[in-house]
Design an enzyme around this catalytic site. Structure first.
Site, PDB file in Angstrom:
ATOM      1  N   LYS A   1       0.736  -1.269   0.016  1.00 29.35           N
ATOM      2  CA  LYS A   1      -0.046   0.058  -0.068  1.00 29.35           C
ATOM      3  C   LYS A   1       0.937   1.220  -0.056  1.00 29.35           C
ATOM      4  O   LYS A   1       1.665   1.576   0.854  1.00 29.35           O
ATOM      5  CB  LYS A   1      -0.940   0.136   1.155  1.00 29.35           C
ATOM      6  CG  LYS A   1      -1.586   1.261   1.545  1.00 29.35           C
ATOM      7  CD  LYS A   1      -2.697   1.189   2.554  1.00 29.35           C
ATOM      8  CE  LYS A   1      -3.392   2.580   2.923  1.00 29.35           C
ATOM      9  NZ  LYS A   1      -4.241   2.396   4.224  1.00 29.35           N
TER      10      LYS A   1
ATOM     11  N   ASP B   1      -2.977  10.029   3.889  1.00 26.47           N
ATOM     12  CA  ASP B   1      -4.142   9.649   4.101  1.00 26.47           C
ATOM     13  C   ASP B   1      -5.018  10.825   5.037  1.00 26.47           C
ATOM     14  O   ASP B   1      -4.970  10.727   6.242  1.00 26.47           O
ATOM     15  CB  ASP B   1      -4.222   8.174   4.962  1.00 26.47           C
ATOM     16  CG  ASP B   1      -5.638   7.849   4.847  1.00 26.47           C
ATOM     17  OD1 ASP B   1      -6.832   8.553   4.095  1.00 26.47           O
ATOM     18  OD2 ASP B   1      -5.894   6.652   5.355  1.00 26.47           O
TER      19      ASP B   1
ATOM     20  N   LYS C   1     -10.400  12.574   8.181  1.00 28.14           N
ATOM     21  CA  LYS C   1     -10.003  12.129   9.763  1.00 28.14           C
ATOM     22  C   LYS C   1     -10.004  13.125  10.557  1.00 28.14           C
ATOM     23  O   LYS C   1     -10.059  14.439  10.315  1.00 28.14           O
ATOM     24  CB  LYS C   1      -8.760  11.604   9.661  1.00 28.14           C
ATOM     25  CG  LYS C   1      -8.530  10.119   8.877  1.00 28.14           C
ATOM     26  CD  LYS C   1      -7.047   9.793   8.996  1.00 28.14           C
ATOM     27  CE  LYS C   1      -6.890   8.223   8.072  1.00 28.14           C
ATOM     28  NZ  LYS C   1      -7.529   7.126   8.935  1.00 28.14           N
TER      29      LYS C   1
ATOM     30  N   ASP D   1       1.539   6.147   5.605  1.00 26.57           N
ATOM     31  CA  ASP D   1       0.525   5.126   5.143  1.00 26.57           C
ATOM     32  C   ASP D   1       1.043   4.284   3.797  1.00 26.57           C
ATOM     33  O   ASP D   1       0.441   3.730   3.124  1.00 26.57           O
ATOM     34  CB  ASP D   1      -1.058   5.805   4.774  1.00 26.57           C
ATOM     35  CG  ASP D   1      -1.857   4.977   5.036  1.00 26.57           C
ATOM     36  OD1 ASP D   1      -1.870   4.076   5.712  1.00 26.57           O
ATOM     37  OD2 ASP D   1      -2.899   5.412   4.607  1.00 26.57           O
TER      38      ASP D   1
ATOM     39  N   ASP E   1     -12.575   6.939   3.444  1.00 30.18           N
ATOM     40  CA  ASP E   1     -11.171   6.534   4.321  1.00 30.18           C
ATOM     41  C   ASP E   1     -10.996   5.003   4.306  1.00 30.18           C
ATOM     42  O   ASP E   1      -9.734   4.836   4.731  1.00 30.18           O
ATOM     43  CB  ASP E   1     -11.602   7.182   5.739  1.00 30.18           C
ATOM     44  CG  ASP E   1     -10.208   7.478   6.699  1.00 30.18           C
ATOM     45  OD1 ASP E   1      -9.176   7.162   5.931  1.00 30.18           O
ATOM     46  OD2 ASP E   1     -10.357   7.431   7.772  1.00 30.18           O
TER      47      ASP E   1
ATOM     48  N   GLU F   1      -9.526   3.691   1.794  1.00 28.19           N
ATOM     49  CA  GLU F   1      -8.941   3.967   0.405  1.00 28.19           C
ATOM     50  C   GLU F   1      -7.795   2.606   0.166  1.00 28.19           C
ATOM     51  O   GLU F   1      -7.788   2.351  -0.800  1.00 28.19           O
ATOM     52  CB  GLU F   1      -8.310   5.057   0.486  1.00 28.19           C
ATOM     53  CG  GLU F   1      -6.754   5.311   1.077  1.00 28.19           C
ATOM     54  CD  GLU F   1      -6.792   5.295   2.366  1.00 28.19           C
ATOM     55  OE1 GLU F   1      -7.757   5.119   3.058  1.00 28.19           O
ATOM     56  OE2 GLU F   1      -5.632   4.839   3.057  1.00 28.19           O
TER      57      GLU F   1
ATOM     58  N   ARG G   1      -7.348  -0.530   0.847  1.00 29.14           N
ATOM     59  CA  ARG G   1      -8.106  -1.906   0.059  1.00 29.14           C
ATOM     60  C   ARG G   1      -8.451  -1.594  -1.314  1.00 29.14           C
ATOM     61  O   ARG G   1      -8.434  -2.517  -2.278  1.00 29.14           O
ATOM     62  CB  ARG G   1      -9.443  -2.549   0.974  1.00 29.14           C
ATOM     63  CG  ARG G   1     -10.644  -1.317   0.894  1.00 29.14           C
ATOM     64  CD  ARG G   1     -11.462  -1.722   2.181  1.00 29.14           C
ATOM     65  NE  ARG G   1     -11.055  -1.434   3.476  1.00 29.14           N
ATOM     66  CZ  ARG G   1     -11.477  -1.544   4.613  1.00 29.14           C
ATOM     67  NH1 ARG G   1     -12.622  -2.212   4.544  1.00 29.14           N
ATOM     68  NH2 ARG G   1     -10.980  -1.280   5.801  1.00 29.14           N
TER      69      ARG G   1
HETATM   70  N1  BES Z   1      -4.564   4.402   6.923  1.00 28.10           N
HETATM   71  C1  BES Z   1      -5.764   3.672   7.576  1.00 28.10           C
HETATM   72  C2  BES Z   1      -5.569   2.848   8.831  1.00 28.10           C
HETATM   73  C3  BES Z   1      -4.582   3.280   9.990  1.00 28.10           C
HETATM   74  C4  BES Z   1      -5.354   3.622  10.926  1.00 28.10           C
HETATM   75  C5  BES Z   1      -3.220   2.905   9.894  1.00 28.10           C
HETATM   76  C6  BES Z   1      -4.604   3.998  12.125  1.00 28.10           C
HETATM   77  C7  BES Z   1      -2.443   3.295  11.171  1.00 28.10           C
HETATM   78  C8  BES Z   1      -3.099   3.936  12.184  1.00 28.10           C
HETATM   79  C9  BES Z   1      -6.830   3.338   6.551  1.00 28.10           C
HETATM   80  O1  BES Z   1      -6.675   3.906   5.508  1.00 28.10           O
HETATM   81  C10 BES Z   1      -8.046   3.711   7.403  1.00 28.10           C
HETATM   82  O2  BES Z   1      -8.516   4.785   7.495  1.00 28.10           O
HETATM   83  N2  BES Z   1      -8.889   2.751   7.702  1.00 28.10           N
HETATM   84  C11 BES Z   1     -10.265   3.025   8.213  1.00 28.10           C
HETATM   85  C12 BES Z   1     -11.134   1.938   7.523  1.00 28.10           C
HETATM   86  C13 BES Z   1     -12.706   2.206   8.006  1.00 28.10           C
HETATM   87  C14 BES Z   1     -13.207   3.542   7.357  1.00 28.10           C
HETATM   88  C15 BES Z   1     -13.445   1.162   7.589  1.00 28.10           C
HETATM   89  C16 BES Z   1      -9.923   2.699   9.668  1.00 28.10           C
HETATM   90  O3  BES Z   1      -9.164   2.001  10.291  1.00 28.10           O
HETATM   91  O4  BES Z   1     -10.732   3.441  10.489  1.00 28.10           O
HETATM   92 ZN    ZN Z   2      -4.940   4.793   4.758  1.00 31.31          ZN
HETATM   93 MN    MN Z   3      -7.848   5.697   5.367  1.00 36.30          MN
END
Ligand code: BES
Ligand code: ZN
Ligand code: MN
Length: 504
Positions: free
Chosen positions: A268, A273, A280, A291, A350, A352, A354
């Site tokens: 990734k 992000d 966020k 990220d 968010d 993104e 996947r």
């Molecule tokens: N990059 C984030 C995941 C992340 C969160 C990495 C905290 C490191 C620390 C990812 O893109 C994300 O935002 N995931 C969301 C998914 C949700 C919207 C289904 C998450 O984990 O909240």
């Molecule tokens: Zn992310």
């Molecule tokens: Mn995200």
């Protein structure tokens, strides 16, 4: 940017500790250790070591350090570094002890050290040599890359290793450790870069330089080529940003030209992000510059794989974009079409990672991958599930997942298996498209993994969620605060072991 890591010269030595010319001799010390198997060490310290043991200033507690001077030996000083209990001693503990000792040496202005592997442990010389070399290199990293006052920074320049009798196996193990440590540091440096210094285009420039250095073939797809490939998921995420996306393709061909399996590594590469329109909160959003840690892990693992001449063909695919809420950004409810033709309703912009991995995993299959591993800072839910000290490990069949697990153990990157029951996939139901991109809060790390699985067809596939492990929040003696380079050594160890799993 200032130099953030430095690889010391590492040489084996068969001299006795008394005869090693260096500035600091480093001995691991165990719990209930007497150090009686190191002749005359206490005498050379003028009795300081026995006194420190007696007053329990030195207990062998893992990663504690103790320094004193030596007389009559070629090294003026000695450091004892705690290695815990002798029965629990492993190459992983030794690697960490080497990092702790290296960091402590640098903090004292020492540049030349010699690390001694104690005899009478269960870690054989070659394993010890690799672990010590890795640890020494990993200790020569500094995350303060944009501080302009750099005068106090000290790097290790010369490291000698005394692990046992001289052998070709030990020499090769040192080289392996040095390269794996160096490539891990390279990935740490990239993850540490702020997003204005590492956009998708700048990441691609670096990938070209790293690949050239390592003798890898590299291709960079720009936004036009990505559009020709119809990577609608990646293009969808990229719409919100002024920076164009990129996809990097790396290839390693073993010298033997062997047919056999093709390891497809996918990382990734979100260079920042924000969450996009599903934005966020401001607190800690700065952390989202890392990220792209999975992408950096794939790039730097591919470099190690090439430099170490791994025996299997490997392909690296790194999709790169920012996730931004610009005026053209995708919005919740938008439907995207993946390169494979599957349609996805974006319920949360968010989620993104996947999306871009869906197109990239599909593409790795098009390039002929027979075995897949993706690495991603994918979900906050994985951090909730496993905390900061183990990455989530998902995949199938179990035999393939277990191979990756073993590679991560050898690497000192801890992973822990998580389930992939189909039942969870019901959460992705969409009224309008083939499926949605989120499955709600419950089991968020698992649903994230199941989304990517949709794009792996029937291939053996593993997903490593490094959201919790890519960045160390608390400093430990063996792991300073900041980027960890997690995944680099796991992927490289997996490829180096290719002859063993190729038949799976
Ligand atoms: N990059 C984030 C995941 C992340 C969160 C990495 C905290 C490191 C620390 C990812 O893109 C994300 O935002 N995931 C969301 C998914 C949700 C919207 C289904 C998450 O984990 O909240
Ligand atoms: Zn992310
Ligand atoms: Mn995200």
């Amino acid at each position: 940017m200032l130099t953030v890591h430095h690889t010391p010269a590492i040489t084996p030595t068969i001299r006795t500790p008394r005869e090693i010319e260096t500035d600091l001799l480093i001995f691991p010390v165990f719990e209930h250790d007497t150090l009686k198997d190191e002749p005359d060490l206490d005498t050379a310290s003028g009795g300081e070591i026995a006194a420190a043991l007696a007053r329990r200033e030195v207990t062998g507690k893992a990663y504690d350090v103790f320094l004193t001077t030596l007389r009559g030996w070629k090294s003026p000083r000695v450091m004892l570094v705690g290695a815990g209990s002798r029965t629990a001693f492993t190459a992983d503990v030794l690697r960490r002890a080497a990092v702790a000792a290296g960091l402590a040496a640098r903090a004292r202005g020492v540049t030349r050290v010699a690390l001694i592997h104690r005899s009478e442990t269960s870690v054989p010389p070659e394993r010890a040599a690799q672990a010590l070399a890795e640890g020494a290199v990993l200790s020569s990293f500094d995350a303060a890359s944009y501080k302009t006052a750099d005068a106090t920074r000290v790097w290790l320049t010369d490291v000698q290793l005394r692990v046992g009798p001289q052998s070709a196996g030990v020499d090769a193990a040192i080289e392996r450790g040095r390269v794996l440590g160096e490539c891990t540091n390279l990935a740490r440096a990239m993850a540490n870069e702020p997003s204005n210094r590492l956009t998708p285009r700048l990441f691609a420039d670096r990938a070209q330089a790293v690949a050239k250095d390592a003798g890898l073939s590299v291709e960079v797809f720009d936004e036009k080529r990505i559009a020709e490939l119809k990577m609608g998921l990646l293009l969808g995420v990229a719409r919100g940003s002024a920076e164009p996306p990129r996809v990097i393709i790396l290839r390693h061909e073993p010298k033997t030209g062997a047919k056999g399996p093709v390891l497809g590594l996918v990382g990734k590469g979100i260079t920042f992000d924000t969450g996009g329109i599903s934005i966020k909160p401001a607190d800690n959003m700065d952390k989202m510059k890392d990220d792209m840690s999975g992408g950096a892990a794939v790039l730097c693992a591919m470099a190690a794989i090439s430099r170490l001449g791994a025996p299997v063909r490997c392909i690296g695919v790194i999709p790169l974009t920012e996730n931004m809420p610009g005026g053209s950004a995708i919005k919740p409810g938008d439907v995207l079409t993946s390169a494979e033709g599957k349609t996805v309703e974006v319920l949360n912009t968010d989620a993104e990672g996947r999306l871009i991995l869906g197109d990239a995993v599909w593409y790795a299959r098009q390039l002929g991958a027979t075995h897949l591993v993706d690495v991603a800072t994918l979900t906050g839910a994985c951090v909730v599930a496993l905390g900061k000290y183990a990455s989530g490990l998902f995949g199938r069949p179990d035999a393939w997942r277990d191979r990756v697990r073993q590679a991560s153990e050898r690497a000192g990157d801890r992973t822990w298996p998580m389930p992939l029951f189909d039942d969870y996939f019901d959460l992705f139901k969409s009224e309008i498209a083939d499926f949605a991109n989120t499955g709600g809060r419950a089991g968020g790390a698992i649903t994230g993994a199941l989304f990517i699985k949709q794009f792996a067809a029937d291939l053996p596939w593993v997903h490593i969620d490094i959201a919790g492990t890519a960045w160390a929040e608390d400093a430990k003696p063996y792991q300073p605060k900041g980027p960890t380079g997690v995944g680099v050594r796991t992927l490289a160890e997996l490829a180096l072991d290719g002859e063993a799993w190729g038949k799976l």
